[in-house]
Design a protein around this motif. Structure first.
Motif, short mmCIF file in Angstrom:
data_model
loop_
_atom_site.label_atom_id
_atom_site.label_comp_id
_atom_site.label_asym_id
_atom_site.label_seq_id
_atom_site.Cartn_x
_atom_site.Cartn_y
_atom_site.Cartn_z
N LEU A 30 51.29 39.61 41.75
CA LEU A 30 49.73 39.77 42.97
C LEU A 30 49.33 37.75 42.82
O LEU A 30 49.84 37.31 41.54
CB LEU A 30 48.30 40.38 42.13
N PRO A 31 49.08 37.23 43.85
CA PRO A 31 49.40 36.16 44.40
C PRO A 31 47.92 35.88 43.57
O PRO A 31 46.04 36.74 42.63
CB PRO A 31 48.20 36.23 45.39
N THR A 32 47.15 34.38 42.96
CA THR A 32 46.05 34.27 42.14
C THR A 32 45.37 33.14 42.36
O THR A 32 45.63 32.45 44.04
CB THR A 32 46.33 33.85 41.12
N PRO A 33 44.10 33.05 42.77
CA PRO A 33 43.21 31.68 43.17
C PRO A 33 44.05 30.44 42.68
O PRO A 33 43.50 29.30 43.73
CB PRO A 33 42.33 31.65 42.35
N CYS A 34 44.41 30.34 41.81
CA CYS A 34 45.70 28.92 41.54
C CYS A 34 47.21 29.29 43.05
O CYS A 34 48.15 30.01 42.52
CB CYS A 34 46.10 28.80 40.56
N GLY A 122 40.67 33.39 32.95
CA GLY A 122 39.81 34.11 33.10
C GLY A 122 39.39 35.12 34.11
O GLY A 122 39.42 36.08 35.15
N TRP A 123 38.53 34.27 34.83
CA TRP A 123 37.88 34.76 35.96
C TRP A 123 39.15 34.60 37.22
O TRP A 123 39.28 35.61 38.42
CB TRP A 123 37.06 33.85 36.84
N ASP A 124 40.47 33.66 37.51
CA ASP A 124 41.07 33.91 37.96
C ASP A 124 42.15 34.97 37.63
O ASP A 124 42.69 35.84 39.20
CB ASP A 124 42.30 32.62 37.78
N LEU A 125 42.26 34.95 36.30
CA LEU A 125 43.29 36.83 36.16
C LEU A 125 42.24 37.40 36.89
O LEU A 125 42.95 38.91 36.91
CB LEU A 125 43.34 36.43 35.00
N ALA A 126 41.03 38.03 36.80
CA ALA A 126 40.59 38.80 36.70
C ALA A 126 39.53 39.19 38.32
O ALA A 126 40.35 39.92 38.38
CB ALA A 126 38.59 38.73 36.44
N ILE A 127 40.16 38.19 38.99
CA ILE A 127 39.93 38.51 40.40
C ILE A 127 41.42 38.65 41.48
O ILE A 127 41.52 39.18 42.11
CB ILE A 127 39.27 37.32 41.28
N ALA A 128 42.50 38.37 40.73
CA ALA A 128 43.53 38.30 41.26
C ALA A 128 44.60 40.29 41.19
O ALA A 128 45.06 39.76 42.09
CB ALA A 128 44.76 37.02 40.45
N THR A 129 43.14 40.67 39.88
CA THR A 129 43.86 42.20 39.48
C THR A 129 42.88 42.93 39.44
O THR A 129 43.17 44.03 39.35
CB THR A 129 44.17 41.84 38.38
N GLY A 130 41.72 42.51 40.15
CA GLY A 130 40.69 43.56 41.29
C GLY A 130 39.61 43.80 39.74
O GLY A 130 39.38 44.85 39.71
N GLN A 131 39.53 43.16 38.81
CA GLN A 131 38.80 43.41 37.76
C GLN A 131 37.51 42.43 37.64
O GLN A 131 37.21 41.28 37.82
CB GLN A 131 39.90 43.02 36.18
N PRO A 132 36.06 43.19 37.27
CA PRO A 132 35.49 42.34 37.10
C PRO A 132 35.24 41.32 36.43
O PRO A 132 36.15 41.24 35.33
CB PRO A 132 34.45 44.17 36.54
N PHE A 133 34.53 40.62 36.02
CA PHE A 133 34.89 39.06 35.43
C PHE A 133 32.76 38.68 35.14
O PHE A 133 32.35 38.66 36.07
CB PHE A 133 35.76 37.86 35.31
N GLN A 134 32.31 38.41 33.97
CA GLN A 134 31.37 38.12 33.71
C GLN A 134 31.76 37.03 32.64
O GLN A 134 31.89 37.33 31.87
CB GLN A 134 30.17 39.35 33.48
#
Length: 191
Positions: A30-34, A122-134
């Motif tokens: 999957l693509p990432t924000p990077c 952590g945020w990059d990977l969460a958003i790329a894989t549809g996971q929550p991140f706080q």
């Protein structure tokens, strides 16, 4: 023993480790924000960064080699183990003294880079894989201050994109930080 840096890393780590553990093999392409990295590439880059930042805590010279594929059998456990070693390395007060022989900057700055890596990737990977991140709330102010101070130099070196605007004047702390690193806080794979 602990330091402020190791305490902040310890607060940030479980959140990022949870994201890493939530990445399935189906997510790796999957693509990432990077924009230069798919999930697999970002994980390999991030793993190598964690190892190198641990070596830098000991004031040793890391190996800046091309990033091999670390995603072999048991990679999630190894990743978690390397993050634990990173925290332990920065818990020694001597890790924060003087300048880094490997980076040519104050060791405290290198410790902030480690905190930035854990939180933003952590945020990059969460958003790329549809996971929550706080993110750990206590980690955001020092990372933001670090980016305000070191961001221009990092951008000159091509490590970050130019800052982006946020869609709201009352943006959250994490959105403000992401924007400062050149990430669009509302990024999605389809956008």
């Amino acid at each position: 023993m602990s330091t402020k840096t190791s305490d902040l890393l310890a607060a940030a780590a479980p959140r990022t480790v949870a994201v890493i553990r939530g990445i399935s093999d189906d997510h790796l392409d999957l693509p990432t924000p990077c924009s230069d990295y798919a999930v697999r590439d970002l994980l390999n880059h991030f793993y190598q960064a964690v190892v190198n930042l641990r070596v830098l805590a000991a004031k040793q010279q890391p190996e800046w080699v091309e990033e091999p594929d670390h995603l072999t059998e048991g990679w999630r456990d190894r990743f978690e183990g390397e993050i634990a070693k990173l925290i332990e390395a920065w818990s020694d007060p001597a890790a924060l003294e003087g300048d880094s022989p490997g980076m040519g900057m104050p060791q405290e700055t290198v410790g902030n880079i480690a905190l930035l890596e854990l939180t933003v990737h952590g945020w990059d990977l969460a958003i790329a894989t549809g996971q929550p991140f706080q993110p750990a709330p206590e980690a955001l102010p020092p990372i933001y201050a670090f980016m305000e101070q070191q961001g221009p130099t990092a951008r000159e070196r091509g490590l970050f994109a130019e800052p982006v605007g946020t869609s709201s004047s009352d943006a959250s702390e994490i959105d403000s930080l992401l924007a400062l690193t050149g990430r669009h806080p509302a990024w999605s794979a389809g956008a």
